[in-house]
Design a protein around this motif. Structure first.
Motif, PDB file in Angstrom:
ATOM      1  N   ASN A   1       0.844  -1.192   0.000  1.00  0.00           N
ATOM      2  CA  ASN A   1       0.000   0.000   0.000  1.00  0.00           C
ATOM      3  C   ASN A   1       0.883   1.248   0.000  1.00  0.00           C
ATOM      4  O   ASN A   1       1.696   1.444   0.895  1.00  0.00           O
ATOM      5  N   GLN A   2       0.714   2.095  -1.019  1.00  0.00           N
ATOM      6  CA  GLN A   2       1.509   3.318  -1.093  1.00  0.00           C
ATOM      7  C   GLN A   2       1.048   4.381  -0.099  1.00  0.00           C
ATOM      8  O   GLN A   2       1.739   5.370   0.122  1.00  0.00           O
ATOM      9  N   ASN A   3      -0.121   4.167   0.500  1.00  0.00           N
ATOM     10  CA  ASN A   3      -0.572   5.033   1.580  1.00  0.00           C
ATOM     11  C   ASN A   3       0.050   4.530   2.882  1.00  0.00           C
ATOM     12  O   ASN A   3      -0.463   3.623   3.521  1.00  0.00           O
ATOM     13  N   LYS A   4       1.171   5.103   3.262  1.00  0.00           N
ATOM     14  CA  LYS A   4       1.902   4.635   4.445  1.00  0.00           C
ATOM     15  C   LYS A   4       1.282   5.126   5.744  1.00  0.00           C
ATOM     16  O   LYS A   4       1.760   4.804   6.825  1.00  0.00           O
ATOM     17  N   ASP A   5       0.193   5.899   5.637  1.00  0.00           N
ATOM     18  CA  ASP A   5      -0.530   6.328   6.831  1.00  0.00           C
ATOM     19  C   ASP A   5      -1.663   5.366   7.194  1.00  0.00           C
ATOM     20  O   ASP A   5      -2.407   5.613   8.137  1.00  0.00           O
ATOM     21  N   PHE A   6      -1.799   4.290   6.408  1.00  0.00           N
ATOM     22  CA  PHE A   6      -2.843   3.302   6.710  1.00  0.00           C
ATOM     23  C   PHE A   6      -2.530   2.674   8.074  1.00  0.00           C
ATOM     24  O   PHE A   6      -1.459   2.109   8.270  1.00  0.00           O
ATOM     25  N   PRO A   7      -3.453   2.747   9.038  1.00  0.00           N
ATOM     26  CA  PRO A   7      -3.126   2.305  10.394  1.00  0.00           C
ATOM     27  C   PRO A   7      -3.255   0.787  10.580  1.00  0.00           C
ATOM     28  O   PRO A   7      -4.193   0.163  10.081  1.00  0.00           O
ATOM     29  N   GLN A   8      -2.278   0.227  11.285  1.00  0.00           N
ATOM     30  CA  GLN A   8      -2.374  -1.150  11.760  1.00  0.00           C
ATOM     31  C   GLN A   8      -3.235  -1.148  13.027  1.00  0.00           C
ATOM     32  O   GLN A   8      -3.423  -0.100  13.660  1.00  0.00           O
ATOM     33  N   ASN A   9      -3.782  -2.295  13.400  1.00  0.00           N
ATOM     34  CA  ASN A   9      -4.519  -2.379  14.655  1.00  0.00           C
ATOM     35  C   ASN A   9      -3.575  -2.127  15.830  1.00  0.00           C
ATOM     36  O   ASN A   9      -2.398  -2.524  15.798  1.00  0.00           O
ATOM     37  N   PRO A  10      -4.068  -1.443  16.875  1.00  0.00           N
ATOM     38  CA  PRO A  10      -3.186  -0.910  17.920  1.00  0.00           C
ATOM     39  C   PRO A  10      -2.244  -1.915  18.574  1.00  0.00           C
ATOM     40  O   PRO A  10      -1.100  -1.577  18.859  1.00  0.00           O
ATOM     41  N   ALA A  11      -2.687  -3.138  18.810  1.00  0.00           N
ATOM     42  CA  ALA A  11      -1.848  -4.097  19.537  1.00  0.00           C
ATOM     43  C   ALA A  11      -0.625  -4.525  18.745  1.00  0.00           C
ATOM     44  O   ALA A  11       0.297  -5.136  19.300  1.00  0.00           O
ATOM     45  N   TYR A  12      -0.606  -4.210  17.435  1.00  0.00           N
ATOM     46  CA  TYR A  12       0.469  -4.707  16.568  1.00  0.00           C
ATOM     47  C   TYR A  12       1.316  -3.591  15.973  1.00  0.00           C
ATOM     48  O   TYR A  12       2.208  -3.847  15.176  1.00  0.00           O
ATOM     49  N   GLU A  13       1.037  -2.336  16.334  1.00  0.00           N
ATOM     50  CA  GLU A  13       1.769  -1.210  15.748  1.00  0.00           C
ATOM     51  C   GLU A  13       3.207  -1.175  16.269  1.00  0.00           C
ATOM     52  O   GLU A  13       3.483  -1.551  17.401  1.00  0.00           O
TER      53      GLU A  13
END
Length: 541
Positions: free
Chosen positions: A529-541
């Motif tokens: 994904n070229q959108n690097k602001d796409f958030p991962q779920n909090p427990a895995y960030e």
């Protein structure tokens, strides 16, 4: 609605083929997709491919539905460690992309069918077909949002990869699902269930969606009330008329209590019957022998074994004990299904129920000389698991005496996979009424299920969410609901750590003090994904 889609999924779709070659622009007959789907025959094939996509979601690997719960844990056969034990769960863990990949495939198929509905030959079936694929798309999004939380949503047919995509909130996904199902309800058939989505199936899913959203912090104030109402509409005064044994008799999958199922037939898997059939029978029990037993017993993987807690849920007189488990194994396993009078057959293995007295045990062994007697507490993964064949009790309710033996976890069964059935709808109603403040009505719905099982009614003093989860465990063992049940009710950490000996509360600890309740967005999707602001779920960030 934003046109946002994982390049990982879409790129795969653009090169892969399905039952209907749904995105194949070039084929041997030089017929384009527009030409093929422009005919009623071609469009019907596209609709059928939408149904076929359900096979990969439901009748394939069960890990995301059942692993890491209170009812099942691994034995000799291993499950994906992150999903089954949580402590090493991350975005690259084995199996975490299963629902993500396969539900987006189903969504693209549905979007294709909706796109071509205006371009194809117009027949009287078009609106019904549209309702059916809207249901299937909503169902795929429901699996996604329960598993990962908010996800990227796409509602239009996309022919080329999108290199950058955003993430919708879980609230937005739920709103879309409900809107789609409400629209589909007026399009689908109102006839009895025959394998195609009908109004009853739509209302049943609406009940489950409202029930699930009712636990979220963005829930509507009437979610539980709507869930109860939809569930009661589906029940429609129908009782649980079949015995528990009849419900699971091979060949009776399309019975009066089936609301929605994934269809199989010998012809549909004839191209490769050892690998594209229904895998459900392959789990939930110990190994029964090698390929030398072909035609005599099903292949079992020795993982997803019922825990001691699962077995303890059953009490004396509960018909579901004998309809769920193969408590007696004959010299030829399948004789249980194939022989009408089993009184003269030799029992090789017996699994003792917890209510047997010493006198009961002595009497049984005397009546069955030479039997391998498995005492209660010795045939579950909590009881000192051994690696011998038949060491743990077998879940038999999905067994198919017409299946081929196939090693390696491959699917061989042509029995249907039951996604939704009436007894679960009664339990959905029970939970919805409880959470909406009408415990007495909820208890009445739950007791219908208990009465069919032959056990005493529960009382209001018993009736709480834990009791409902216990009843769901008894009624729905092995039916691919459990992880979602625990996650929905907020009981995942408590129950998995209490009753699964591989799991402790510490296993759920994620980054930043967040718990691993949602599964992580797959790393492959994030990387592309070229959108690097796409958030991962909090427990895995």
């Amino acid at each position: 609605m934003k046109n946002i889609f994982s390049i990982t999924i879409l790129a795969f779709l653009l090169v892969a083929t399905s039952c209907a070659d749904f995105l194949e622009e070039e084929n041997k007959s030089n017929v384009t997709a527009e030409e093929f789907y422009g005919t009623s025959e071609g469009y019907s094939a596209l609709i059928n491919s939408n149904y076929s996509a359900l096979r990969t979601i439901y009748a394939n690997n069960p890990w995301m539905f059942a692993s890491g719960t209170d009812l099942y844990q691994e034995g000799r056969g291993l499950e994906p460690e992150g999903l089954s034990k949580y402590f090493d769960l991350n975005s690259s863990s084995s199996g975490v992309d299963f629902i993500y990949v396969n539900c987006y495939k189903a969504i693209q198929l549905a979007n294709s069918a909706i796109h071509y509905s205006d371009l194809t030959e117009q027949t009287s079936s078009i609106q019904q077909y549209l309702g059916e694929v809207r249901f299937l798309r909503a169902n795929a999004y429901f699996l996604l949002v329960q598993t990962y939380g908010g996800v990227g949503m796409i509602t239009d047919y996309i022919a080329e990869p999108i290199l950058s995509f955003d993430r919708s909130s879980a609230e937005e996904v739920y709103s879309f699902i409900i809107s789609e199902l409400e629209g589909a309800m007026g399009q689908v058939s109102t006839a009895d269930y025959n394998g195609r989505v009908n109004k009853r199936a739509v209302e049943n899913l609406l009940a489950k969606v409202h029930l699930t959203r009712g636990y979220e912090d963005f829930a509507a104030s009437d979610d539980f009330a709507k869930a109860a109402s939809y569930a009661d509409n589906v029940i429609g005064g129908q009782g649980l008329n079949l015995s528990s044994e009849e419900l699971w008799t091979p060949g009776n999958d399309l019975n009066e209590e089936t609301i929605f199922s994934v269809q199989f037939s010998p012809g549909s898997i004839s191209a490769n019957p050892s690998s594209i059939g229904n895998k459900q029978q392959n789990y939930f029990g110990s190994y029964l022998g090698g390929s030398e037993v072909a035609g005599d017993a099903p292949y079992k993987t020795y993982n997803l074994l019922p825990t001691r807690f699962a077995l303890d849920l059953f009490e004396e007189g509960d018909e579901r004990w004998s309809s769920t488990f193969m408590t007696e194994i004959y010299e030829r396993y399948y004789d249980y299904f194939d022989v009408d009078d089993r009184s003269t057959l030799t029992v090789t293995d017996f699994y003792e129920p917890k209510w047997f007295s010493a006198e009961d045990s002595i009497a049984y062994v005397a009546a069955h000389p030479g039997v391998v007697y498995h005492s209660y507490g010795t045939f579950d993964p909590n009881g000192g698991l051994v690696t011998a064949d038949k060491a743990t009790i077998i879940v038999k309710k999905f067994d198919d005496p017409n299946s081929l033996f196939a090693a390696g976890g491959n699917g061989t069964s042509t029995r249907d996979f039951v996604v939704a059935r009436l007894a679960e709808t009664y339990l959905v109603a029970a939970e919805a009424y409880l959470q909406s403040g009408d415990a007495a009505t909820g208890l009445a719905r739950l007791n219908v299920v208990r009465q069919r099982a032959g056990v005493a009614d529960a009382t209001l003093a018993d009736f709480d969410i834990d009791y409902i989860l216990d009843e769901r465990g008894r009624e729905l063992l092995g039916e691919y609901h459990r992880w979602f049940d625990l996650k929905r009710t907020g009981k995942l950490v408590e129950r998995a750590s209490a009753y699964n000996s591989w799991i402790t509360e510490a296993n759920f600890a994620g980054i930043g003090g967040n718990q691993k309740i949602l599964r992580p967005i797959p790393q492959s999707a994030l990387d592309l994904n070229q959108n690097k602001d796409f958030p991962q779920n909090p427990a895995y960030e």
